[in-house]
Design a protein around this motif. Structure first.
Motif, PDB file in Angstrom:
ATOM      1  N   ILE A 107     -13.463  -5.803  -2.265  1.00 57.05           N
ATOM      2  CA  ILE A 107     -13.339  -4.410  -2.118  1.00 57.05           C
ATOM      3  C   ILE A 107     -14.418  -3.803  -3.362  1.00 57.05           C
ATOM      4  CG2 ILE A 107     -11.649  -2.624  -2.825  1.00 57.05           C
ATOM      5  CD1 ILE A 107      -9.419  -4.596  -2.440  1.00 57.05           C
ATOM      6  N   LEU A 163      -6.728  -1.204   4.195  1.00 55.83           N
ATOM      7  CA  LEU A 163      -7.505  -0.373   3.437  1.00 55.83           C
ATOM      8  C   LEU A 163      -8.402   0.653   3.891  1.00 55.83           C
ATOM      9  CD1 LEU A 163      -8.621  -2.467  -0.039  1.00 55.83           C
ATOM     10  CD2 LEU A 163      -6.825  -0.489   0.055  1.00 55.83           C
ATOM     11  N   LEU A 188       0.763  -1.204  -0.007  1.00 56.71           N
ATOM     12  CA  LEU A 188       0.110   0.019   0.127  1.00 56.71           C
ATOM     13  C   LEU A 188       0.989   1.371   0.015  1.00 56.71           C
ATOM     14  CD1 LEU A 188      -3.145  -1.086   2.369  1.00 56.71           C
ATOM     15  CD2 LEU A 188      -3.005  -0.876  -0.137  1.00 56.71           C
ATOM     16  N   LEU A 216     -11.647   5.937   0.255  1.00 53.50           N
ATOM     17  CA  LEU A 216     -11.318   5.227  -0.849  1.00 53.50           C
ATOM     18  C   LEU A 216     -12.457   5.120  -1.735  1.00 53.50           C
ATOM     19  CD1 LEU A 216      -8.816   3.187  -2.020  1.00 53.50           C
ATOM     20  CD2 LEU A 216     -10.223   1.399  -1.124  1.00 53.50           C
ATOM     21  N   MET A 224       1.433   1.797  -3.323  1.00 54.15           N
ATOM     22  CA  MET A 224      -0.073   2.239  -4.249  1.00 54.15           C
ATOM     23  C   MET A 224      -0.145   4.002  -3.836  1.00 54.15           C
ATOM     24  SD  MET A 224      -3.832   1.012  -4.066  1.00 54.15           S
ATOM     25  CE  MET A 224      -4.507   1.769  -2.947  1.00 54.15           C
ATOM     26  N   TRP A 228      -8.466   8.253  -3.900  1.00 47.47           N
ATOM     27  CA  TRP A 228      -8.828   8.625  -2.412  1.00 47.47           C
ATOM     28  C   TRP A 228      -8.634   9.938  -2.423  1.00 47.47           C
ATOM     29  CZ3 TRP A 228      -5.035   5.175  -4.793  1.00 47.47           C
ATOM     30  CH2 TRP A 228      -3.656   5.568  -4.563  1.00 47.47           C
ATOM     31  N   VAL A 288      -9.045   2.617  -8.295  1.00 52.58           N
ATOM     32  CA  VAL A 288      -9.667   3.447  -7.238  1.00 52.58           C
ATOM     33  C   VAL A 288      -9.133   4.668  -7.151  1.00 52.58           C
ATOM     34  CG1 VAL A 288     -10.135   1.473  -5.926  1.00 52.58           C
ATOM     35  CG2 VAL A 288      -7.984   2.310  -5.705  1.00 52.58           C
ATOM     36  N   HIS A 337      -1.753  -3.311  -7.302  1.00 50.69           N
ATOM     37  CA  HIS A 337      -0.911  -2.929  -6.135  1.00 50.69           C
ATOM     38  C   HIS A 337      -1.174  -4.092  -5.091  1.00 50.69           C
ATOM     39  CE1 HIS A 337       0.834   0.814  -7.492  1.00 50.69           C
ATOM     40  NE2 HIS A 337      -0.368   1.025  -8.281  1.00 50.69           N
ATOM     41  N   LEU A 338      -2.319  -4.449  -5.030  1.00 52.55           N
ATOM     42  CA  LEU A 338      -2.397  -5.282  -3.644  1.00 52.55           C
ATOM     43  C   LEU A 338      -3.020  -6.604  -3.813  1.00 52.55           C
ATOM     44  CD1 LEU A 338      -2.931  -5.033  -0.555  1.00 52.55           C
ATOM     45  CD2 LEU A 338      -5.279  -4.546  -0.704  1.00 52.55           C
ATOM     46  N   ASN A 339      -4.246  -6.859  -4.321  1.00 55.75           N
ATOM     47  CA  ASN A 339      -4.692  -8.198  -4.656  1.00 55.75           C
ATOM     48  C   ASN A 339      -3.708  -9.235  -5.264  1.00 55.75           C
ATOM     49  OD1 ASN A 339      -6.965  -6.148  -4.894  1.00 55.75           O
ATOM     50  ND2 ASN A 339      -7.766  -7.501  -3.635  1.00 55.75           N
ATOM     51  N   ASP A 359      -4.830   0.894  -9.658  1.00 55.14           N
ATOM     52  CA  ASP A 359      -5.511  -0.209  -9.741  1.00 55.14           C
ATOM     53  C   ASP A 359      -5.181  -0.949  -8.639  1.00 55.14           C
ATOM     54  OD1 ASP A 359      -6.611  -2.716 -10.274  1.00 55.14           O
ATOM     55  OD2 ASP A 359      -5.257  -3.093 -11.951  1.00 55.14           O
ATOM     56  N   VAL A 360      -6.343  -1.084  -7.620  1.00 59.86           N
ATOM     57  CA  VAL A 360      -5.914  -1.755  -6.473  1.00 59.86           C
ATOM     58  C   VAL A 360      -5.456  -3.495  -6.620  1.00 59.86           C
ATOM     59  CG1 VAL A 360      -8.267  -2.165  -5.755  1.00 59.86           C
ATOM     60  CG2 VAL A 360      -6.586  -1.934  -3.903  1.00 59.86           C
TER      61      VAL A 360
END
Ligand code: HEM
Length: 403
Positions: A253, A369, A130, A376, A133, A403, A401, A145-147, A141-142
Motif C-alpha cells: 500500500i 482499497l 473497511l 486514497l 475504517m 481519502w 491515510v 484497520h486492515l493489514n 491508520d490502514v
C-alpha cells in the motif's frame, strides 16, 4: 569452473542497521556488485558465513542437497536474531525426505483451487474491516484497520484458532518474531504458542473440523508426522502467515501511495492487479538481512570458492530479486514486467508454504482499497512515516491515510 579455488574472501561485518523506508540495503547492493559468494559476520552467534546474493547463486544454494537445514540445529552460527524463529522440529529445519513428508501433510490445504475457495470469505472480512475504517473517517491508520486484523483473521480462521484466542496469537507472534525483545522472552513465547497448539490439536482429534489443524491431526493419526512436528509446523505457519502478510501488504500500500502513476494505472486497468502484485513482491525488501542459513555437509566447490564441510551459507532472496543480470532495471517498480521469476517466496524445497494464500490475501486487500477508496493517499508526507526498528521483517509502524 576449471579455475583453481581461491582463498575465502575477507568477511565483512553486516551490522544490519535500519535502512530508511523501503530503501534497498546498501550492504546487499555491494554484495551483488561483488559478483560471487561473499563472507559475512552478523550481529549474533559465532564465526562467519557465506552469503549468496546473485540470482543464480541463490538458486544454487537453495537447491543443492549438500546444503542442509537439519545440520543447522544446535549450531550457534552467525545470524541476525538472538534466537531461531522455528522450533527445532519445524519444517524449516528439515531436509528431504523428512521435509517432503512434512510438507505433504498440508499440501492439500494450500492448493491454488482451495485457496481460491477462500477468496469470497476473505473479501467479506476485508469489506467488514473497511466499513469500520470508513465509519472512523479520515485520517485513519490502514494497518490498524486492515493489514493487521486481516492477516490475523485470515491465518487464524484457516488454522482453526477460535476468535477469542486471536489476541493471544498476535501477542505471541510479536514476541517470537522480534529481533530486539530479547532471547528469553522470544523463547518463552515460542514455548507457550507451542503448548497452545498441542492442546488445540488434542481437541481437534476429539472433534475434527474443516480447518488446517484438523487436517494435520488426521495426518498425524495416519503416521504422516509426530505431535512435536505437528506443533512446530503449526506454530511456524501461524507466525509466518500473520506476520509476513501483515507487513508485506502494508509495504504494498505504501508503495502504491508513493508511486501515483502506478496507483492511477491500477485504478484504470484493474486486470493488471495480479501482475502488479508479483512486481510488488519482487520489489519489496521484505526483511532485514537474511533468514536461516544452510550448512554444508561436505566440501563443495562452487566456481572459484570452496565451501568447507560444516560452514553456514546464507541466501538473500531479496538481493536476488534486484540482480541486474536477471531483472532489467531492477530498482524500478515496473508493472509491465511480463517475465518476473522473482524469489520473494524463496526457492527449492523450502519454498513458502503460504505463497498462494499470501497472493490471494494481498490481491483481495488491494482490490478492495482501489475500488472503495479511489482517492486514497497518505495522510502525512512519506518522510514522516515511522518504520519498524531493529526487527526481522520490515514495514511501517503505522500507515496514516486519507481519502
Ligand atoms: C507476503 C507474504 C510472505 C512472504 C514474503 C513469505 C516469504 C517466505 C520465504 C522467502 C520463505 C522461504 C524461506 C527459506 O528459504 O527457508 C518462506 C517459507 C515459509 N513460509 Fe512464507 N511468506 C509469506 C507468507 C506466508 C504465509 C501466508 C504462510 C502461511 C502458511 C507462510 C508460511 C511459511 C512457512 C511455514 C515456511 C517454511 C517452509 C519450509 O521451510 O519448507 N508464509 N516464506
Amino acid at each position: 569452473m576449471s579455475s583453481q579455488p581461491k582463498d575465502p574472501p575477507q568477511a565483512r561485518f553486516w551490522n544490519v542497521e535500519d535502512v530508511p523506508g523501503l530503501d534497498f540495503d546498501p550492504f546487499m547492493e555491494q554484495t551483488l556488485a561483488q559478483g560471487s559468494l561473499a563472507r559475512v559476520k552478523l550481529p549474533h552467534g559465532e564465526g562467519e558465513a557465506w552469503l549468496a546474493a546473485k540470482y543464480e547463486d541463490v538458486k544454487f544454494v537453495t537447491c543443492d542437497p549438500r546444503l542442509s537445514r537439519q545440520a543447522l540445529v544446535g549450531r550457534d552460527v552467525t545470524r541476525l536474531a538472538p534466537h531461531f524463529i522455528p522450533l527445532d522440529d519445524a519444517v524449516g529445519f528439515a531436509d528431504p525426505p523428512e521435509h517432503t513428508r512434512l510438507r505433504k501433510t498440508v499440501s492439500k490445504v494450500f492448493t491454488t483451487r482451495r485457496i481460491a475457495q477462500l477468496r469470497p470469505r476473505a473479501e467479506q472480512i476485508v469489506n467488514r474491516l473497511l466499513d469500520g475504517m470508513e465509519r472512523c473517517g479520515p485520517p485513519a491508520d490502514v494497518m490498524e484497520h486492515l493489514n493487521t486484523p486481516f492477516s490475523l483473521a485470515g491465518m487464524s480462521e484457516l488454522m482453526g484458532v477460535p476468535e477469542e484466542d486471536w489476541p493471544k496469537m498476535a501477542d505471541w507472534t510479536r514476541k517470537v518474531i522480534s529481533a530486539g525483545i530479547g532471547r528469553a522472552v522470544s523463547e518463552q513465547a515460542k514455548e507457550e504458542i507451542g503448548e497452545y497448539f498441542d492442546a488445540l490439536a488434542t481437541e481437534r482429534g476429539r472433534s475434527p473440523r474443516d480447518d488446517l489443524l484438523s487436517h494435520m491431526v488426521a495426518a498425524e493419526r495416519e503416521g504422516g508426522l509426530s505431535r512435536r512436528e505437528l506443533v512446530a509446523f503449526a506454530v511456524l505457519m501461524q507466525i509466518s502467515g500473520m506476520n509476513s502478510v501483515r507487513f508485506n501488504s502494508a509495504n504494498m500500500i505504501y508503495l502504491l501511495l508513493t508511486h501515483p502513476e502506478q496507483h492511477a494505472r491500477l485504478r484504470r486497468e484493474p486486470e493488471l492487479l495480479p501482475q502488479a502484485v508479483e512486481e510488488l513482491l519482487r520489489f519489496i525488501p521484505h526483511r532485514n538481512a537474511v533468514g536461516m542459513a544452510r550448512v554444508a555437509t561436505e566440501d563443495i566447490r562452487y566456481g572459484e570458492v570452496t565451501i568447507r564441510c560444516g560452514e553456514p551459507v546464507y541466501a538473500s532472496y531479496l538481493a536476488a530479486n534486484r540482480d541486474p543480470e536477471r531483472f532489467a532495471e531492477p530498482h524500478a517498480l515496473d508493472f509491465d514486467r511480463d517475465f518476473n521469476p522473482h524469489l520473494a517466496f524463496g526457492n527449492g524445497p523450502h519454498y513458502c508454504v503460504g505463497a498462494s494464500l499470501a497472493r490471494m490475501e494481498s490481491e483481495v486487500m488491494l482490490r478492495a482499497l482501489l475500488d472503495r477508496f479511489p482517492g486514497l493517499e497518505l495522510a502525512v508526507a512519506p518522510e514522516e512515516i515511522q518504520w519498524r526498528r531493529g526487527e526481522l521483517i520490515r514495514g511501517p509502524q503505522a500507515l496514516p491515510v486519507t481519502w
